[in-house]
Each structure stands twice: as structure tokens, then as C-alpha cells.
Write an enzyme that holds these catalytic residues in place. Structure first.
Site, PDB file in Angstrom:
ATOM      1  N   GLN A  86      -3.138   5.554   5.462  1.00  0.00           N
ATOM      2  CA  GLN A  86      -2.097   4.809   4.931  1.00  0.00           C
ATOM      3  C   GLN A  86      -0.920   5.853   5.070  1.00  0.00           C
ATOM      4  OE1 GLN A  86      -2.926   1.647   2.990  1.00  0.00           O
ATOM      5  NE2 GLN A  86      -4.309   2.124   4.917  1.00  0.00           N
ATOM      6  N   ALA A 108      -1.779  -2.425  -5.498  1.00  0.00           N
ATOM      7  CA  ALA A 108      -2.134  -1.945  -4.168  1.00  0.00           C
ATOM      8  C   ALA A 108      -1.014  -1.815  -3.127  1.00  0.00           C
ATOM      9  CB  ALA A 108      -3.141  -3.134  -3.963  1.00  0.00           C
ATOM     10  N   HIS A 109      -1.668  -1.562  -2.108  1.00  0.00           N
ATOM     11  CA  HIS A 109      -0.669  -1.054  -1.005  1.00  0.00           C
ATOM     12  C   HIS A 109       0.282  -2.223  -0.460  1.00  0.00           C
ATOM     13  CE1 HIS A 109      -3.981  -1.695   2.028  1.00  0.00           C
ATOM     14  NE2 HIS A 109      -3.828  -3.162   1.450  1.00  0.00           N
ATOM     15  N   ASN A 110       1.439  -1.861  -0.010  1.00  0.00           N
ATOM     16  CA  ASN A 110       2.449  -2.886   0.352  1.00  0.00           C
ATOM     17  C   ASN A 110       2.948  -3.956  -0.637  1.00  0.00           C
ATOM     18  OD1 ASN A 110       0.276  -2.371   3.164  1.00  0.00           O
ATOM     19  ND2 ASN A 110       2.706  -1.897   3.389  1.00  0.00           N
TER      20      ASN A 110
END
Length: 361
Positions: free
Chosen positions: A220, A261-263
Site C-alpha cells: 500500500q 478503508a483504503h482509497n
């Protein structure tokens, strides 16, 4: 907290509004000394109370508050009510404002800022600060903090005990990071932010590829970028992006134990209650609210001004603003079992109904 004693007149001059007596005899005095805000039930003569909702007006009948914040448009009605139901209605002073709850928030901020303990600027001897880090002279770094290489801490910011700021982390001006927060490398936090204890910002997003049943980690490499005036509750986690960045907009308020969460992107002035979960790559618009324990699936777009009820599950994008609820009312378990069986049969029942309509036509 022991609040600084303040004259009522000074507060009115600072925040606006006007004073009135519930007795109507124009005896309102601005010389009353106040030492804090309390609920109407607990307030004493030297406390400021507030009536945010007129349905709780009965509390005015027994309150000992010295002064009460009241919505100006409701004053005449409340005055008549008190005159009819409280013999000493004239003892109560009213501070007439446009929005008592908003005034309560702003006055409490003012009082806390003048009453709370403020550490001296500087770095505690037990803190470990990399020589390449840039800590503003007016910032304070408390005991046992670790500040990584090339990190920056802005003017007036408070980094409390046990905080870890990774390499290339940036903290803006006048932000407060409570004890035991961890901010991973390259995360950026704006001005006037509040980050409560246990928060983790910039941990890896949950990204894995599958190879014959085994999981292969996807590094990531994005960042977490948090705008100005954001508040993040205790033990909330915000993951860094996989390729792009995770973005938290201006004025966003996140409660405790939320997972971002991511993004994910959260638009300006949106707010989420405790235990919300937002899956990866979802974009939530500006001025949205999400009730406690709601779940939002990944790769969705949520329109500006959307309001999601608590415990709802959002499985598809929301294109039009409004209030959305995706839960069944609570039932006894035996009744819920019947409802669940019925739901499972709906597709079959729909097919049978269509066949009947064909036969009748």
C-alpha cells in the site's frame, strides 16, 4: 474542570443576543457571575443553562440556573408558561439567541480554551525526535513521544504522551494529538484537528491477490490526507491508499471505533457515528451523515447531502441526496425467523404470481 468565572455581560458582548427576565419586569442584570455551563437539572445560580428543545420546558420549573439560553422566537410562549406555573419566575434570566444548542457549543469552547491546562511549548526530555524533524517552537511534545525523520509539527500543536509520528508525517498548526496515537509514514494532518487516543492513521489497507489459494500482499503506497478542522474519535482507524490516497475532507467529524478503508474519500463537513465501517474505494460526498454501526460497501459513490440511518447496510451507490434506511424493525426471535423464511420465498412467490396473471389474461 473549574471554569474561569466570567460576567454574563461579557459573554453577551462576545457572542451576541440579548437578556430578558421571564417575569417581564426588565430586571435582567448583566452583572451575574457565571462559572460554567450545566444542564437545567443540575445547574446552580452561578451556572448557565440551555433549553435546546422546547419539549423539555418542564425543566425550567425547577431549575436553579442563574441564566438560561433560550431561542428568541420561543421566549414569549415560555415566559407565559413560567408565569403560570412558577411563582418565582422572575428569578430566572433568559439569554435570547437564535440557536441555544449552537451557542452552548461555542460558549463551551470559549470557556474550555480559557480554563484547561496548557503545557509549555517544547520537547519533553524523554521524547525521541529525529534530528531532521521540524518541530515549531510553539508546539509541545510530551513524554515518550517518537517523531520520525523529516516529520513536521506546526505552530501551537500539542503532541501528547506516547504518540508516534512516522517519517515524513506532517501535523498542521494548532492541532491536538491525544496520547498513544500512531500516525504512519507520510500521512498528512491539517490545522486545528483533534485526534483522540488509540487512533491509527495510515496503516496498510486490506489488499491481497490470490495465488492458488494463498494470499499475496499488495504493498500500500498511497497516503492518508486529512483536511483542516477534522476530529477523529478514539480507536478509529484510517487506512492508507493502495495507489491513490485516502482523503478526509475539511471539517469532517468521525466518532469512536470507525474503520475507513483504503482509497476512501469523505467529503467536507460529513459526520459518522461510532462503529461505522466504510469499505475500500468508496467516495462519500459532502455534508453526509452516517448513523452508528452502519456498513458501506466498497467502490460506491454516495451523493452530497445523504443521510444513512444507524445499522443500515449500503450495498449500492446513492445518486440522490436524502435519508436512507436499510434495516428491519426489531422483532422477537421467533417472529424474525418467520420473516426470514418469508423473505427467502419472495422470489418463488413473485414467479407464481406472474404465472397466475398470465393465465388470467
Amino acid at each position: 474542570m473549574n471554569f474561569v468565572e466570567t460576567k454574563l455581560g461579557d459573554l453577551v458582548a462576545t457572542f451576541g443576543g440579548r437578556l430578558a427576565s421571564f417575569s417581564g419586569d426588565n430586571s435582567a442584570s448583566s452583572d451575574v457571575l457565571l462559572s460554567g455551563i450545566q444542564s437545567l437539572e443540575k445547574a446552580g445560580q452561578n451556572n448557565l443553562g440551555f433549553l435546546a428543545n422546547p419539549k423539555f420546558r418542564d425543566q425550567l420549573l425547577t431549575s436553579s440556573a442563574g441564566v438560561v439560553l433560550v431561542r428568541e422566537s420561543q421566549f414569549i410562549e415560555l415566559q407565559q408558561y413560567l408565569k403560570a406555573n412558577r411563582a418565582d419566575a422572575g428569578r430566572l434570566l433568559a439569554w435570547l439567541v437564535s440557536d441555544p444548542y449552537l451557542y452552548y457549543a461555542k460558549i463551551q469552547q470559549w470557556w474550555v480554551s480559557r480554563s484547561e491546562f496548557k503545557p509549555e511549548p517544547g520537547v519533553h526530555p524523554s521524547a525521541v525526535v529525529d534530528p531532521t524533524a521540524d518541530v515549531a517552537p510553539t508546539a509541545s511534545i510530551a513524554a515518550n513521544c517518537v517523531i520520525g525523520a523529516h516529520a513536521k509539527v506546526g505552530e501551537g500543536s500539542r503532541i501528547e504522551a506516547g504518540v508516534v509520528l512516522g517519517n515524513h508525517v506532517e501535523i498542521g498548526a494548532f492541532s491536538r494529538i491525544y496520547p498513544n496515537v500512531t500516525v504512519y509514514d507520510e500521512s498528512l494532518i491539517g490545522d486545528h484537528c483533534i485526534i483522540h487516543s488509540g487512533v491509527v492513521i495510515g496503516a496498510d489497507g486490506f489488499g491481497f491477490a490470490n495465488e492458488k489459494g494463498a494470499w499475496v500482499k499488495i504493498p500500500q503506497v498511497g497516503k492518508v490526507i486529512i483536511g483542516d478542522q477534522v476530529e477523529i474519535g478514539a480507536n478509529t482507524t484510517i487506512d492508507r491508499g493502495a495507489l491513490d490516497d485516502t482523503l478526509i475532507g475539511f471539517g469532517v467529524k468521525l466518532d469512536n471505533q470507525i474503520q475507513i478503508a483504503h482509497n476512501v474519500t469523505v467529503g467536507d463537513h460529513s459526520a459518522m457515528a461510532g462503529c461505522v465501517g466504510v469499505a475500500g474505494s468508496t467516495s462519500i460526498g459532502a455534508r453526509c451523515t452516517v448513523g452508528g454501526a452502519a456498513m458501506i460497501f466498497g467502490h460506491l459513490n454516495i451523493a452530497d447531502g445523504t443521510h444513512v440511518s444507524g445499522a443500515s447496510v449500503v450495498m449500492s451507490s446513492i445518486k440522490e441526496p436524502g435519508a436512507y434506511t436499510g434495516i428491519f424493525p426489531l422483532q422477537q426471535h421467533k417472529d424474525w425467523e418467520k420473516t426470514a423464511v418469508t423473505l427467502k420465498q419472495l422470489v418463488k412467490l413473485r414467479t407464481e404470481l406472474r404465472e397466475l396473471k398470465k393465465q388470467q389474461s
